[in-house]
Design a protein around this motif. Sequence first.
Motif: not given
Lengths: 248, 248
Positions: B72-89
């Motif tokens: 679970v602690e990997r989820i924010p960084i895993a998502l942020n790496t791919i998400l566009p810049k205007d969304i931040v987990i």
Amino acid sequence: MRNIAVKVSYDGSKFNGFQTQPYGRTVQDEIEKVLRKITKESTDIHASGRTDAGVHATGQVFHFFTNSSIPVERIPIALNTILPKDIVILTAVEVDERFHARHSALRKTYRYTIDTGKFPAVLGRQYRLHHPQSLNFVAMQEGLAYIVGEHDFTSYTSTRSTKAHHVRTIYEAKLESEGLFWHLTVTGNGFTYNMVRTIMGTLLWVGQGKKQPIDIKHILERCDRSLAGPTALAHGLVLAEVAYDIQI
Amino acid sequence: MRNIAVKVSYDGSKFNGFQTQPYGRTVQDEIEKVLRKITKESTDIHASGRTDAGVHATGQVFHFFTNSSIPVERIPIALNTILPKDIVILTAVEVDERFHARHSALRKTYRYTIDTGKFPAVLGRQYRLHHPQSLNFVAMQEGLAYIVGEHDFTSYTSTRSTKAHHVRTIYEAKLESEGLFWHLTVTGNGFTYNMVRTIMGTLLWVGQGKKQPIDIKHILERCDRSLAGPTALAHGLVLAEVAYDIQI
């Protein structure tokens, strides 16, 4: 001819810098286009200095000459009505014909902001450098103190500088934290090409422990750009104020 | 199945709102696209509520079910790496299977910001409503106090609302100034469609002297949307926080 001094703010995100370029959208082009519409003259503007692509301003100053009889207090609103949303004129005053936005400037203040949060604060992230790795705030403050005073800033100047000399006087330099945002604010009689960004890049080395605070001084003394840190990205930098012996 | 709750921030400027729509870019679509890539599952997310086109968030919450074993602690960084810049987990936590981002929410806090300067502050103007005409701050504070408590907010709800009833409880409502920026912050157990924006629009009437502070109460009691002020523009609104009985 009347000489008009104008204080202007802009969001540099979508500009290829302040100054007219062969390619790309520039702040100068947008302002001159609107001024020509309003004055019906072929008006050129002269700024306190250029700002690079991506750099913002909350207090840039320029002047222009005009034969137009538009009341000076009408100028900001007249321009803002037509200008794109990322440029906002703040004030306009009629000045002596000898006033020159660059030559008459006494002091300039730049501000560079980093976001030290684990993840970037999304609102306004385009105005801050995200630096999630741990930084030593006190060491950075200590290193920063060495740039205050009159120095040859060649080590903190882009090698693409076209200026004959790089001696400048820094009156004040501070690093302050606003929660996770850390603001570097530097006031001086002038700045060389990429100077604030190179100081910031080198301070980050100090914050990371790659350099000691005293190295800021050692690097300064060597007058060698290759010794300083990388040029920090443009989007964290704001030209905050240009001061004159009159109020603009 | 694991149930994962996620806190997310986004700059709403370039989104057609949070929720999937037939047309336009949405926050939900962007997040689901990335989650499906990471979990290799057909993952749907369920948010605490939708936000309208142009509305921002610094503390939206959603949950999703997954069989993926990603820590679970990997989820924010895993998502942020791919998400566009205007969304931040911001965070992700594993929660009880009964947790539901909407049904389990105890309180929500919205913030609306106006810029009362003569000209807009250019950096971040996309996050503030510019209102250069003079406003009576104290009268607005006085009027705002009337919305605190349990009320039927029909007068402050879009007529396009599909909800059967509009009774909500406001725990706290304050108007604070940060220089020329005035922040309206409202915390309640829930909000009806366009509620904060309609309250803001009506408060602006009070600030302009078109209505008295007590009219906020009178309008509330009449349960008639046509009596309230205009819906203030979306871009000044931020979903700041959603609170649960656990820390997300």
